[in-house]
Scaffold this active site. Sequence first.
Site, PDB file in Angstrom:
ATOM      1  N   PRO A 579       0.821  -1.215   0.000  1.00 44.83           N
ATOM      2  CA  PRO A 579       0.000   0.000   0.000  1.00 44.83           C
ATOM      3  C   PRO A 579       0.852   1.261   0.000  1.00 44.83           C
ATOM      4  O   PRO A 579       0.495   2.259  -0.630  1.00 44.83           O
ATOM      5  CB  PRO A 579      -0.800  -0.112   1.303  1.00 44.83           C
ATOM      6  N   TYR A 580       1.995   1.224   0.667  1.00 44.29           N
ATOM      7  CA  TYR A 580       2.882   2.396   0.733  1.00 44.29           C
ATOM      8  C   TYR A 580       3.482   2.663  -0.647  1.00 44.29           C
ATOM      9  O   TYR A 580       3.366   3.768  -1.204  1.00 44.29           O
ATOM     10  CB  TYR A 580       3.975   2.134   1.766  1.00 44.29           C
ATOM     11  N   SER A 581       4.102   1.611  -1.223  1.00 42.51           N
ATOM     12  CA  SER A 581       4.788   1.790  -2.504  1.00 42.51           C
ATOM     13  C   SER A 581       3.816   2.162  -3.609  1.00 42.51           C
ATOM     14  O   SER A 581       4.099   3.032  -4.438  1.00 42.51           O
ATOM     15  CB  SER A 581       5.535   0.516  -2.885  1.00 42.51           C
TER      16      SER A 581
END
Length: 670
Positions: A579-581
């Site tokens: 989700p971050y990347s």
Amino acid sequence: MRDRWSDTAAATLDGVDLLVYATRTIGQEPDLVLWGGGNTSLKATVKDHVGRDTRVLWIKGSGSDMKSITAKQFTPLRLDDLLTLRAHDAMGDEEMVSFQNRCMLEPGAPKPSIETLLHAFLPAPHIYHTHADAICTLVDQTDSRSLIRQVYGAEVPLVSYVRPGFGLSKLAAEAFARQPQARAMILDKHGLVTWGKTAKDAYLETIRIVTKAERFVRQGAPSSRPRRGTRTIRVSPPDSRTPAAGLMPVLRGALSRQRRVIVTLDDEPTTLAFVNHPDAERLSQVGPFTPDHILHTKPRPLFLRLPEQAPHKGTGLPLADHVGKAVERYRDDYVRYFEHYKPTGVTMLDPHPRVILVPGVGLLTTGKDRRAARITHDLYVHTMHVIQQASAIGAYTALPAQALCDFEYWPMENFKLSLLPPEKPLSRRIVLITGAAGAIGRAVATRLHREGASVILTDVDDRKLRALSDELNRESGEETTVAIPMDVTREDSVREAFEHAILTYGGLDILVSNAGIARSAPVEALSLTDWNESMAVNATGHFLVCREAMRLFRSQGLGGNIVVVATKNVLAPGKDFGPYSASKAAQVQLGRVLAVEGADIGVRVNMVNPDAVFEGSGLWSPALREARAKAYVTALDVGEAVLFLASDSSSKTTGAMIPVDGGCREAFPR
Ligand code: ZN
């Protein structure tokens, strides 16, 4: 006028220390003197450096401010040397200044006030000079002489206007010689001089003379109360600041074509009462109430009426044209005034207005930072008051254009400009940082602030935000940062925060889109909530602030700069950071699109890709922090990269990505 003298405070003081006390006591009363105006002096006999008894005049150094003055800001001069000049009939400013410099007892002392000889030629040991509002209300009249006589009888001589310097000092000395019992004199279109045998006597004389003027003005000003038939003054309801928020960036753009300015707004009811008054336009063009203000306020404000049905939002084009033309007219008028009245051998100063009066909106003032804009604001608030009072007892009058220009281009006055510290690289720039309460946000804010930027700090963490803002403002001693709570995921919150930012500094030059969250889990175990929250902050939040910034940049017309704080994960994805990347990749890709879309209007967009920053960061869980304890990228490293992209050092760079990861081959942009 309130008597602020404290015998207890003064009891332990003498000499220059008592002069400092008296000066500060006067300086803290804005109705007496404002921002660097006025001056005070002391005469006494002391031993000089070889032990000779020497009569000394201590006078306030040029440009220092009375309310915060220190002993070092007074210059000691040999009084007997100064007094030899009384025999001269005339003397040029430069000759006088170089003579004064030779009379200085301490070589390193500040340049003495231009009114030094006035203090020297009057015999009293304590002399105080102010530009009191009430005194100027009496002298800024066509028939000031008879008004002064009406108020003070023959007690207080009135000295005709001449620019400060040798000529005024001679006139004052002659007036005193004709009336040696006098304890005060009034300088036409300028201010008041009082004196006494003791510091307290001289101070109380200032208070007494000013109080008398205040009483007269109050009694003689029935028309200052609202008259029947006068237009009702509209006081803005809290939500009607929108016209100001629409106007300010457009105005800032028009005023910043040569050099950028910060613009501040005052829409207090009393200010609006003046600005909305039917006579405001005419009265505002008469001139300053004392020439001392002219360096800050220019000879006249710009009186700007909004177009009847200007679309304050949207493309802003009609409003921009309207405002642009008004500023152009002001500039043309200023150039004409300069060409017509200029003394020989001077270069034109900035031809833009510093004070802008807009009916229905308020008083706007400009400056290189909020402090400069505030000084101009304070001077004009008192100007409005003097104009109102003077109009109520007679007809407000100021110096003629020739005298104003002579003062504005007087080298002795312009010398004060050379005392200002050099401007920092990001002076005049307004920066908005999202996620400013976090480790990177804080480092970026601190770095850009030290380079002179006015910084708008935004975050969801209100408490941390305010603490940072207080800390930075304490450092600069000014409101050079403002804390505005903002949730980047909410459209209304972003819009409101931008509006608040505009109303504080007038516009925006640099957006640092930095807010972000990091959720970590393998995709198989990832909750929809974690995914959605990541997208909401890192991708949608970035979109919402960039959209607002782009609209603002367009209405301002000064280009713009967006720095995106992304992550090395965008180019070097690691497991468990789906989700971050993915959301950060969306952030970066939108940034690259904006670099293309913004090019036409001079907006640069660049990315910084840091490796994980652990120190002080709220992004990472303790377990993760421990696992990655070897990481060596600091928030300061990121701050330096952001500074480079935010500054003119990278003025030809857009669409770029700068890794800040200490060397990670997989994350090289390619
Ligand atoms: Zn003065």
